[in-house]
Enzyme design. Structure first.
Site, mmCIF file in Angstrom:
data_model
loop_
_atom_site.group_PDB
_atom_site.id
_atom_site.type_symbol
_atom_site.label_atom_id
_atom_site.label_comp_id
_atom_site.label_asym_id
_atom_site.label_seq_id
_atom_site.Cartn_x
_atom_site.Cartn_y
_atom_site.Cartn_z
ATOM 1 C CB ALA A 128 -34.593 -19.915 -19.884
ATOM 2 C CG ASN A 173 -27.282 -22.380 -17.013
ATOM 3 O OD1 ASN A 173 -28.431 -22.347 -17.442
ATOM 4 N ND2 ASN A 173 -26.468 -23.392 -17.281
ATOM 5 C CG ASP A 221 -32.264 -20.748 -16.157
ATOM 6 O OD1 ASP A 221 -31.335 -21.558 -16.220
ATOM 7 O OD2 ASP A 221 -33.468 -21.053 -16.293
ATOM 8 N NE ARG A 240 -38.232 -23.607 -12.088
ATOM 9 C CZ ARG A 240 -37.280 -24.303 -12.721
ATOM 10 N NH1 ARG A 240 -37.495 -24.746 -13.955
ATOM 11 N NH2 ARG A 240 -36.133 -24.554 -12.136
#
Ligand code: MRU
Length: 356
Positions: free
Chosen positions: A56, A257, A247, A99
């Site tokens: 991240a 995550n 994340d 993403r």
């Protein structure tokens, strides 16, 4: 490549001429240390999408530098401010589409775009200069916040501890230090020794390929286990605590995550092992009320069935399901270790307090 003899450079940086994003190509690790210098937004989008740069914080910093480079290119063709801003917005949206899950990507792009808007009326050239400063400040901020997370995290672990981590939330997932592995790296610098267990982290093997690589490079004792061995190492008493990254963290403290994190958390609760999530406050997304509000990236089934095998290992006709992340319920998390301090349940209240 002998990983015991390498010093990894910063994962993400800007080259000396401020003309290229420089990243470690993480798809080539652990075999080769390959640096890429990327100048075009299409190259940066591809690098994020294919996980050449991932994690991240590293994605956020890369996108910030990417938007500065896009601004520079737009400014070389356009002097009209309205047109500059509208083309910059197109670039920001494009980079944001690489993403969907890590909120740091959107956080960094919003920060950059708002900086540009705050320069309206000052001319395109000045705006580009401000964007360069902002991208560098996001990068420096990442280093500082990871270091603070490391300091806070160190107060929760002891010399000699067995520690389990999942995926890679280390220096390769940020500019330096990382989040979950920052206490390990800082402790190692101070002469402490930990026994770190990293699971492989199927299907893309970030635990084995990346966490193990950076830990070996920094002289940390690291043992790789398959994902399905976590219960056994916990039961054997080898794990004193679990450290993972995030994340995106929802307003209620649910954590999104890497796929498999929630399973590790459930096992940690079963064996009464503290489960810590380490992340900067920029990973907290108050617009996501609970974990289920966060979009989970779905990736190609070939990552599961084909990628690491000499030939496909799944029968033709079988469907492969490949979500890249999962939700860990806030009730399974012992504490969130942020760059502003350690917070504990009830998370809705403690998150609101720390983010003020
Ligand atoms: O798909 P990836 O490799 O980008 O996933 C990374 C993770 O899930 C990390 O744990 C997370 O981004 C935190 S990194 C400090």
């Amino acid at each position: 490549m002998d990983n015991t003899k390498i010093t990894l450079p910063d994962t993400v940086s800007l080259d000396d001429d401020a003309g290229a994003l420089v990243i470690i190509d993480q798809t080539r690790l652990p075999g080769e240390l390959v640096m890429l210098a990327l100048t075009k937004q299409e190259e940066i989008w591809e690098a994020i999408k294919t996980l050449r740069v991932r994690g991240a914080p590293a994605i956020g910093v890369s996108a910030a530098i990417g938007l500065y480079l896009a601004a520079k290119e737009i400014a070389s063709a356009v002097i009209d401010e309205d047109e500059f801003f509208s083309r910059l917005k197109v670039s920001a949206d494009y980079l944001a589409s690489s993403r969907p899950t890590a909120v740091n990507l959107f956080w960094a792009l919003d920060r950059m775009y708002n900086t540009a808007l705050s320069c309206a009326g000052q001319g395109v050239g000045n705006t580009v200069k401000r964007l360069l400063d902002e991208a560098l400040s996001i990068r420096e901020g990442d280093i500082a916040s990871c270091r603070r997370i490391g300091e806070y995290g160190l107060t929760l672990i002891n010399d000699g501890d067995g520690i389990l981590t999942h995926c890679n939330a280390g220096q390769l997932a940020a500019v330096r230090y990382g989040t979950a592995l920052a206490p390990i790296h800082l402790g190692r610098e101070r002469g402490m020794n930990f026994r770190v267990y990293t699971d492989e982290t199927r299907p893309l093997l970030q635990g084995m390929r990346l966490s193990a690589t950076e830990l070996v490079a920094n002289g940390v004792d690291v043992t790789i286990i398959c994902d399905n061995m976590v219960s056994q190492v916990m039961r054997a008493g080898l794990i004193r605590s679990v450290l993972v990254g995030a994340d995106r963290i929802a307003a209620n403290g649910d954590v999104c995550n890497k796929i498999g994190t929630s399973g590790v958390a459930i096992l940690a609760a079963h064996y009464c092992i503290p489960f810590y999530v380490l992340a900067p406050v920029s990973t907290i997304d108050l617009c996501s009320d609970r974990g289920d509000d966060i979009e989970i990236e779905q990736r190609s089934g070939a990552e599961v069935s084909d990628m690491w095998f000499k030939k496909r290992m799944a029968p033709e006709g079988a469907t492969v399901y490949n979500p890249a992340f999962d939700y860990t319920d806030n009730g399974l998390i012992t504490a969130l270790v942020t760059d502003r301090g350690i917070i504990r349940p009830p998370y809705r209240e403690s998150i609101a307090e720390i983010i003020k």
